[in-house]
Design an enzyme around this catalytic site. Structure first.
Site, PDB file in Angstrom:
ATOM      1  N   GLU A 316      18.427  65.966  58.516  1.00 30.86           N
ATOM      2  CA  GLU A 316      19.352  65.814  59.653  1.00 30.86           C
ATOM      3  C   GLU A 316      20.744  66.169  58.769  1.00 30.86           C
ATOM      4  OE1 GLU A 316      18.703  61.795  56.800  1.00 30.86           O
ATOM      5  OE2 GLU A 316      17.090  63.603  57.859  1.00 30.86           O
ATOM      6  N   HIS A 340      15.468  61.278  66.331  1.00 29.01           N
ATOM      7  CA  HIS A 340      15.659  61.091  64.925  1.00 29.01           C
ATOM      8  C   HIS A 340      16.498  61.486  63.457  1.00 29.01           C
ATOM      9  CE1 HIS A 340      13.790  58.579  61.521  1.00 29.01           C
ATOM     10  NE2 HIS A 340      13.904  59.636  60.826  1.00 29.01           N
ATOM     11  N   GLU A 341      16.812  62.795  64.134  1.00 30.36           N
ATOM     12  CA  GLU A 341      17.736  63.555  63.255  1.00 30.36           C
ATOM     13  C   GLU A 341      18.526  63.393  64.018  1.00 30.36           C
ATOM     14  OE1 GLU A 341      16.272  64.016  60.845  1.00 30.36           O
ATOM     15  OE2 GLU A 341      13.933  64.004  61.466  1.00 30.36           O
ATOM     16  N   HIS A 344      20.438  60.052  63.087  1.00 23.51           N
ATOM     17  CA  HIS A 344      20.841  60.025  61.621  1.00 23.51           C
ATOM     18  C   HIS A 344      22.071  60.029  61.511  1.00 23.51           C
ATOM     19  CE1 HIS A 344      17.774  59.232  58.651  1.00 23.51           C
ATOM     20  NE2 HIS A 344      16.819  59.868  59.120  1.00 23.51           N
ATOM     21  N   GLU A 363      16.842  55.063  57.006  1.00 25.30           N
ATOM     22  CA  GLU A 363      15.131  55.617  58.104  1.00 25.30           C
ATOM     23  C   GLU A 363      14.604  54.386  59.284  1.00 25.30           C
ATOM     24  OE1 GLU A 363      14.000  58.274  58.856  1.00 25.30           O
ATOM     25  OE2 GLU A 363      15.232  58.810  56.404  1.00 25.30           O
ATOM     26  N   ASP A 418      10.581  60.212  46.296  1.00 27.12           N
ATOM     27  CA  ASP A 418       9.936  60.756  47.488  1.00 27.12           C
ATOM     28  C   ASP A 418       9.049  59.206  47.650  1.00 27.12           C
ATOM     29  OD1 ASP A 418      11.095  62.009  47.868  1.00 27.12           O
ATOM     30  OD2 ASP A 418       9.592  64.500  47.729  1.00 27.12           O
ATOM     31  N   TYR A 426      10.551  53.709  57.091  1.00 27.88           N
ATOM     32  CA  TYR A 426      11.045  53.803  58.433  1.00 27.88           C
ATOM     33  C   TYR A 426      10.944  52.850  59.492  1.00 27.88           C
ATOM     34  CZ  TYR A 426      11.094  58.896  57.565  1.00 27.88           C
ATOM     35  OH  TYR A 426      11.569  60.092  56.382  1.00 27.88           O
TER      36      TYR A 426
END
Length: 657
Positions: A316, A340-341, A344, A363, A418, A426
């Site tokens: 994003e 979705h992006e 953001h 998210e 990560d 999400y």
């Protein structure tokens, strides 16, 4: 560094303290405790500082507020070299600032008048990299200074991927792109690499003149400017303070086509027509998003469709979303990724998780918002199908992850951030917000959420501040409502609270019936109404598993697999999501003919969402799959971005040279 532990009982207390302290320039101390200081001694009197276990920075002492880059891209050496000029503030008496660096060759540090400054690099942590400490004469109250770091990246910089011409669609010119999330910006920019330390920035990037450079900022020189023999300089400016992971760079054989006056597509010339046609809905999505939750505040919204090695579906980056070419399906069936992006731009870019323990604030909000955009553009039926598919992903994560990692508020101290990028953040996050919406009503929830984005625009956010905001502006002392929402259970407890309600889509009723008829009752693939289904229904069918299936157990015979592959044309499937779902089922059932398709897929796509699970599935199949995984990975590894490589290395292991 010490982390900031927040228990259930202390969450509201700390949230209240954060807001109160903001008014006087206070911030959490090095151990996470609240420390009050006067505005005269704070680095930024309007800011609240959060200790980030994934950064060496001490923003309560001194912080970066702006970065100006001047870098040259060397496509032969695979390096960026030049300067990062950092504008910093500090509390009165401060004599040093701590930056983040990883695998950077630091050549010198000077002040704004080019006077050398003393600096040192700390011990190298495998996750965090090194603390770059710069020392200077003591600060006075209200002062702002500039530091100039002269440095070069290394060829193995984890944020950067240098592609040879053969790895591009055009095959003529090399390509470079960056991927900073979560903590990889420090491998190409020496700054305080924490999402809670927002920074404005500018850049001058020089590259060979046959390449075009783009960045996640306003392009100040659309045609470039001369920069010596055979080289061109490109200038960019981001006036808004953003988290450092959103500083992004791309360079290659690029062309642009507008969608409307504020949206458009960048990609390689041979792919531009297809990408543009696929992404036409982007303009409508921006309009619908603004109607939901307020104005888009970043100017343009363009997309850069990257080569296949890009490790994520999308990133994003403000003004210029980076996107995988796997979304170009030919029928616009995968454009939820764009929604979705785009979402953001509000949740993540505008209001940002202060640390990676609060990743769900980026998210979970974005998945919720994405689905609302899809509903506005394509209708509720399509949106519910997307919800149900996401719910299925969440159930698999809940079954596979350690209980502590199924909480929304994570503890990632000592771990790579990560590790928190799972469907818990999400999909559980989105389910939590849908639970609030269902309980209070959509109109009331929308009014709160729009206000939330306005109240916290261009600021970092923690779970505790979120809780204070929703209690102040939505719950407003209604104890019965708070009890029904079960917010602490959603956030701090593992698994799913008792007030969850699974989404349902009527469009999946005939799909489930066809799945049972084929998988359980031995029907023929020719009876499956595949041609009449959309992509989401096809994914539902391929993802169907018998209830109670034991881990590692087969659920399809070799004859059934062959029937599906032949009748539905799955070996030639061009939709990446459908191809992936088919390969997951085929490999888990040890269907030998699918190995050719799997190898072709894994050699042509570097998106981690697809690559990692397929290698994991092969690895789980022991003597049948592991030799195949090892052989394919030895060939494919050089083609993947470091983000994907790091994940797959942990499964397959690094092939010998």
């Amino acid at each position: 560094m010490l982390r900031n532990p927040v228990g259930l009982a202390s969450a509201l207390l700390l949230s209240t303290a954060l807001t109160a302290c903001a008014a006087v320039g206070a911030r959490p101390g090095p151990g996470g405790e609240m420390t009050a200081q006067t505005a005269q001694t704070a680095p930024d009197a309007a800011a609240v500082y959060f200790q980030d276990v994934h950064s060496h920075a001490r923003p309560d002492v001194a912080r970066v507020v702006n970065v100006d880059l001047d870098l040259a891209a060397d496509f032969d050496a695979h390096t960026l070299s030049g300067t990062a000029a950092l504008d910093i503030t500090a509390r009165a008496g401060a004599t040093e600032i701590v930056l983040d660096a990883r695998n950077l060759d630091i050549r010198s540090v000077a002040d704004g008048q080019a006077r050398p400054l003393e600096f040192s690099l700390g011990a190298d942590d495998p996750i965090l990299g090194q603390a770059l400490t710069v020392r200077f004469p003591a600060f006075t109250a209200g002062e702002r200074r500039r530091l100039v770091v002269t440095y070069a990246t290394r060829p193995d910089a984890a944020a950067l991927q240098w592609l040879s011409p053969s790895q591009t669609a055009g095959g003529r010119l090399p390509y470079l792109f960056s991927q900073g999330q979560a903590i990889l910006t420090r491998t190409w920019v020496p700054t305080q690499d924490s999402p809670g330390i927002r920074q404005s920035w500018s850049a001058r990037i020089t590259a060979p003149s046959d390449l075009k450079v783009v960045m996640s900022a306003e392009m100040l020189t659309p045609q470039g400017e001369p920069a010596g023999a055979g080289r061109t300089a490109w200038r960019f400016r981001m006036p808004h303070a953003v988290p450092p992971y959103l500083i992004a760079l791309g360079a290659g054989d690029l062309a642009f086509q507008a969608i409307d006056e504020r949206t458009g597509v960048w990609t390689e010339p041979s792919r531009l027509a297809a990408a543009h046609d696929e992404l036409v809905p982007t303009a409508d999505m921006v309009d619908k998003a603004e109607a939901l939750y307020g104005p888009y505040r970043w100017g343009r919204y363009d997309l850069l469709v990257l080569p296949p090695s890009f490790p994520f579906g999308g990133m994003e980056n403000p003004r210029l979303t980076f996107a995988t070419p796997t979304i170009i399906a030919g029928d616009r069936s995968l454009v939820s990724l764009v929604a979705h992006e785009l979402a953001h731009s509000w949740s993540g870019n505008l209001v940002t998780n202060a640390t990676w323990d609060d990743f769900w604030l980026n998210e979970g909000f974005t998945v919720y918002f994405e689905n609302r955009i899809m509903e506005s553009v394509y209708g509720r039926d399509r949106a519910m199908q997307e919800q149900v598919l996401g719910w299925g992903d969440l159930q698999r994560n809940l079954a596979e992850l350690p209980p502590a990692d199924t909480r929304l508020k994570l503890d990632l101290a000592g771990r790579d951030p990560d590790d928190g990028m799972t469907d818990i953040a999400y999909e559980k996050g989105a389910a939590f917000l849908r639970t609030i919406e269902r309980t209070v009503g959509r109109d009331r929830f929308d009014a709160w959420l729009r206000g939330y984005f306005d109240r916290h625009a261009f600021q970092p956010m923690t779970t505790e501040v979120f809780l204070k905001d929703i209690r102040d502006h939505l719950i407003r002392g209604d104890a019965a409502l708070e009890a029904r929402l079960m917010m602490d259970a959603w956030i701090y407890q593992p698994g799913m609270p008792s007030n969850w309600v699974p989404p349902v889509s009527d469009a999946f009723v005939p799909v489930d019936a066809a799945a049972r008829a084929f998988y359980a009752d031995g029907g023929a693939a020719s009876a499956i109404p595949w041609a009449g289904w959309n992509t989401q229904q096809r994914l539902r069918f391929l993802n169907w598993r018998p209830e109670g299936l034991a881990p590692g157990a087969d659920w399809l015979s070799q004859g059934q697999m062959a029937d599906l592959e032949r009748t539905l044309g799955l070996a030639q499937e061009g939709n990446s999501e459908i191809a992936f779902a088919w390969l997951q089922a085929a490999l888990a059932n040890r269907y030998e003919p699918a190995l050719v398709t799997a190898e072709r897929f894994l050699m042509s796509i570097g998106r981690r969402k697809f690559v990692l699970p397929l290698f994991q599935t092969l690895w789980n199949e022991g003597d049948w799959g592991r030799p195949v995984a090892t052989r394919i990975y030895a060939q494919a590894r050089p083609l993947y971005h470091p983000v994907t490589v790091g994940s797959v290395d942990a499964v397959v292991g690094r092939p010998p040279r």
